[in-house]
Scaffold this motif. Structure first.
Motif, short mmCIF file in Angstrom:
data_model
loop_
_atom_site.label_atom_id
_atom_site.label_comp_id
_atom_site.label_asym_id
_atom_site.label_seq_id
_atom_site.Cartn_x
_atom_site.Cartn_y
_atom_site.Cartn_z
N PRO A 229 -9.57 -0.41 1.16
CA PRO A 229 -10.45 -0.99 0.13
C PRO A 229 -9.69 -1.89 -0.83
O PRO A 229 -8.56 -1.59 -1.23
CB PRO A 229 -11.01 0.26 -0.57
N HIS A 230 -10.32 -2.98 -1.23
CA HIS A 230 -9.66 -3.98 -2.07
C HIS A 230 -9.33 -3.47 -3.47
O HIS A 230 -8.59 -4.11 -4.21
CB HIS A 230 -10.54 -5.23 -2.17
N VAL A 231 -9.88 -2.31 -3.83
CA VAL A 231 -9.58 -1.75 -5.14
C VAL A 231 -8.09 -1.45 -5.28
O VAL A 231 -7.55 -1.43 -6.40
CB VAL A 231 -10.43 -0.47 -5.38
N PHE A 232 -7.39 -1.24 -4.15
CA PHE A 232 -5.96 -0.95 -4.20
C PHE A 232 -5.14 -2.19 -4.57
O PHE A 232 -3.94 -2.08 -4.80
CB PHE A 232 -5.48 -0.40 -2.85
N LYS A 233 -5.75 -3.36 -4.61
CA LYS A 233 -5.04 -4.58 -5.01
C LYS A 233 -5.05 -4.82 -6.51
O LYS A 233 -4.35 -5.69 -7.01
CB LYS A 233 -5.65 -5.80 -4.31
N ILE A 234 -5.84 -4.04 -7.23
CA ILE A 234 -6.06 -4.30 -8.66
C ILE A 234 -4.92 -3.69 -9.48
O ILE A 234 -4.56 -2.53 -9.30
CB ILE A 234 -7.41 -3.72 -9.11
N ARG A 235 -4.38 -4.47 -10.41
CA ARG A 235 -3.35 -3.97 -11.32
C ARG A 235 -4.01 -3.38 -12.56
O ARG A 235 -5.02 -3.90 -13.05
CB ARG A 235 -2.42 -5.11 -11.76
N GLY A 236 -3.41 -2.30 -13.09
CA GLY A 236 -3.89 -1.71 -14.32
C GLY A 236 -3.33 -2.41 -15.54
O GLY A 236 -2.66 -3.44 -15.44
N ARG A 237 -3.53 -1.78 -16.70
CA ARG A 237 -3.14 -2.45 -17.95
C ARG A 237 -1.62 -2.54 -18.10
O ARG A 237 -1.12 -3.37 -18.84
CB ARG A 237 -3.75 -1.74 -19.16
N ARG A 238 -0.87 -1.66 -17.43
CA ARG A 238 0.60 -1.74 -17.48
C ARG A 238 1.16 -2.36 -16.20
O ARG A 238 2.29 -2.08 -15.81
CB ARG A 238 1.19 -0.34 -17.69
N LEU A 239 0.35 -3.21 -15.56
CA LEU A 239 0.73 -3.92 -14.35
C LEU A 239 1.05 -2.97 -13.21
O LEU A 239 1.80 -3.31 -12.30
CB LEU A 239 1.92 -4.86 -14.61
N LEU A 240 0.50 -1.74 -13.27
CA LEU A 240 0.65 -0.79 -12.18
C LEU A 240 -0.57 -0.88 -11.26
O LEU A 240 -1.66 -1.22 -11.71
CB LEU A 240 0.74 0.64 -12.73
N TYR A 241 -0.35 -0.54 -9.99
CA TYR A 241 -1.49 -0.45 -9.07
C TYR A 241 -2.07 0.95 -9.21
O TYR A 241 -1.80 1.86 -8.43
CB TYR A 241 -1.03 -0.76 -7.65
N VAL A 344 -12.43 -0.18 8.33
CA VAL A 344 -12.44 -0.94 7.07
C VAL A 344 -12.20 -2.42 7.34
O VAL A 344 -12.88 -3.29 6.77
CB VAL A 344 -11.38 -0.38 6.10
N LYS A 345 -11.26 -2.72 8.22
CA LYS A 345 -10.96 -4.12 8.57
C LYS A 345 -12.19 -4.78 9.20
O LYS A 345 -12.53 -5.93 8.85
CB LYS A 345 -9.78 -4.14 9.54
N ARG A 346 -12.86 -4.10 10.13
CA ARG A 346 -14.06 -4.68 10.76
C ARG A 346 -15.15 -4.93 9.72
O ARG A 346 -15.86 -5.94 9.79
CB ARG A 346 -14.58 -3.74 11.85
N HIS A 347 -15.28 -4.01 8.75
CA HIS A 347 -16.29 -4.20 7.70
C HIS A 347 -16.01 -5.46 6.89
O HIS A 347 -16.91 -6.28 6.66
CB HIS A 347 -16.31 -2.98 6.78
N TYR A 348 -14.75 -5.62 6.46
CA TYR A 348 -14.42 -6.81 5.65
C TYR A 348 -14.58 -8.09 6.47
O TYR A 348 -15.01 -9.12 5.93
CB TYR A 348 -12.99 -6.70 5.11
N ASP A 349 -14.23 -8.05 7.75
CA ASP A 349 -14.42 -9.23 8.60
C ASP A 349 -15.91 -9.58 8.70
O ASP A 349 -16.28 -10.76 8.65
CB ASP A 349 -13.85 -8.97 9.99
#
Length: 508
Positions: A229-241, A344-349
């Protein structure tokens, strides 16, 4: 991914094992202590990478220093006593061995011992986290780790043989870890013992930090390729994933709970994930050098090929020797995770194919939508909804589900408060529609009517305006019905591209 999760669980459980060895009364609380350390580690890591590194410096140096002192002092006493030193505190008496040295026993010992080699991969995975020059600093760190690992493994093995120290049952009464027995035998149980145990507890628990550092980066790299899921690409407020850390903590907590926080039960799972990762990475490097070619590529292919064969053979031995002790879980999890990631890959495609557009904006069929406004009784919320609907279109329907059999009352209210004022102003009066509800349901008949209108008007979009009350405090929410939320949910589930849902909030 599985290896990092297990590394976190094993490190924490091993640290608690050291604590329980020093204070046996804490043994019934092993799981609670594991979860408390997991929570503390999470708090530290959420402060950011720089703060985390500073917090781990002192315990790491203290661990290395105390263990080196124990090995040096123990070795000197062993040599002085011609290989038979007298322990300061005698270790627990070991039962007589009844097993023959068979190939199967060797395989099991090999499988258990190989897990000590894991962890060094964290340096290569996190090269970019080093300060400049990154490659030089990473090589230096890896060299130091390997040299210390050789000294510790050899020193502990030889001293355990000299002092007659062996493993005890981690679930049994009077459990003592190997290091606790060794320090007691060499240095006694004074201040040095408790200082060493504290450093072991801290550094083993903090060894889980390699997972906190690398697991989020790994999930981000996989998510960038659409396998998570693309949510794992998001950085938090301290630039942490942050979402990667949340996932790591959640899975680690589940493992600790399932296996009771006992290290020996987690080791078989840990070894499978680690050596599969090693084998795949070594084989991948063989292919890398083959594609790249050039001077020295052949020599590098041979080195990585030998590494792939060695770790692959180890993987097979560990899988077979530890299969019934829990390795089967990892053997199932890995293909299951691969299947999930492929899905997950097939869904995003599929989403990308559906959302892609290769033309300019279409300007056909821009007619005003047919607007439906659910109407219960005449309130400020209903007035706001109708006013907004009239701004959008001249084709407005106010839909009342007659669940309370109040047709006359609603008709009178409509004529007095809506129809007459609008008619006097010369505007188009919205249509009042009554939907029968013999069983006094509201949402079911309303959704069915909306779907019927959409079906009867194939060339128009249908906009459903949902007036809803927004309370000031969260605890006031249960005091009001949630029909607006349920209506939006049902329309999202049963609707289609031509049905549009618009919120009309009234803030209390």
């Amino acid at each position: 991914m599985i290896d990092y999760i297990l590394n976190s669980a094993v490190g924490i459980s091993a640290g608690v094992g050291a604590l329980v060895s020093a204070f046996p009364a804490l043994q019934p609380h092993t799981l609670a202590l594991c979860l408390a350390i997991l929570f503390l580690l999470t708090l530290i890591n959420m402060r950011g990478v720089k703060d985390t590194g500073s917090a781990f410096l002192i315990p790491t140096y203290l661990f290395v220093g105390t263990l080196l002192v124990v090995i040096v002092v123990g070795a000197i006493r062993a040599v002085a006593a011609h290989g038979h030193p007298q322990p300061v505190i005698a270790p627990p008496h070991l039962p007589a061995s009844v097993s023959l040295l068979t190939l199967w026993l060797l395989a099991k010992v090999f499988a258990s011992g190989c897990t000590a080699m894991t962890g060094v991969e964290a340096v290569s995975n996190g090269v970019m986290a080093f300060r400049e020059p990154t490659k030089k600093n990473a090589k230096r760190t890896l060299t130091i780790i390997i040299v210390l690992l050789m000294i510790f493994l050899a020193g502990i093995a030889l001293l355990c043989r000299a002092y007659d120290i062996g493993a005890t049952d981690p679930g049994g009464v009077g459990y003592q870890s190997i290091l606790s027995q060794l320090i007691s035998a060499v240095m006694g149980r004074g201040w040095f013992y408790y200082l060493a145990i504290a450093s072991i507890l801290t550094v083993l628990a903090l060894s889980a930090n390699t997972s906190y550092a690398d697991f989020p980066r790994l999930t981000r790299a996989i998510a960038q390729r659409d396998y998570l899921p693309h949510v794992f690409k998001i950085r938090g407020r301290r630039l942490l994933y942050s979402h990667g850390i949340y996932a790591l903590v959640g899975f680690t907590a589940c493992l600790l709970i399932v296996f009771g926080g006992v290290t020996d039960r987690l080791i078989p799972l840990f070894a499978i994930g680690a050596f599969l990762a090693f084998t795949l990475s070594q084989a991948g490097m063989v292919m890398h050098w083959k594609r790249q070619g050039g001077k020295g590529s052949g020599r590098r292919m041979i080195i990585n090929g030998i590494g792939a064969l060695a770790t692959g053979a180890t993987l097979l031995v560990v899988l077979i020797a530890k299969f019934t002790e829990g390795a089967w879980i990892t053997a199932i999890l890995i293909p299951a995770l691969m299947i999930t990631m492929s899905a997950v890959k097939r869904h995003y495609d599929r989403v990308n194919r559906e959302l892609a557009v290769d033309c300019c904006i279409r300007l056909d069929r821009l007619d005003e939508p047919l607007i439906l406004v659910p109407l219960d009784r005449w309130t400020r919320i209903a007035e706001k909804g109708l006013r907004f609907a009239m701004k959008l279109s001249d084709h407005v329907q106010a839909v009342h589900v007659d669940a309370e059999e109040c047709y006359e009352e609603v008709q009178q209210m409509w004529e007095q408060n809506v129809a007459t004022p609008i008619r006097d102003s010369g505007r188009t009066v919205p249509e009042l529609v009554f939907v029968a509800s013999p069983y006094r349901f509201v949402l079911g008949p309303l959704v069915e009517y909306i779907l019927k209108v959409e079906c009867d008007n194939p060339d128009r979009q249908v906009a459903v305006l949902v007036p809803e009350l927004v309370v000031k405090h969260w605890w006031q929410t249960p005091l009001h019905n949630q029909r607006a939320q349920l209506l939006k949910l049902l329309l999202l589930v049963r609707g289609n591209q031509r049905i549009i849902v618009i919120n009309i909030p009234w803030y209390l």
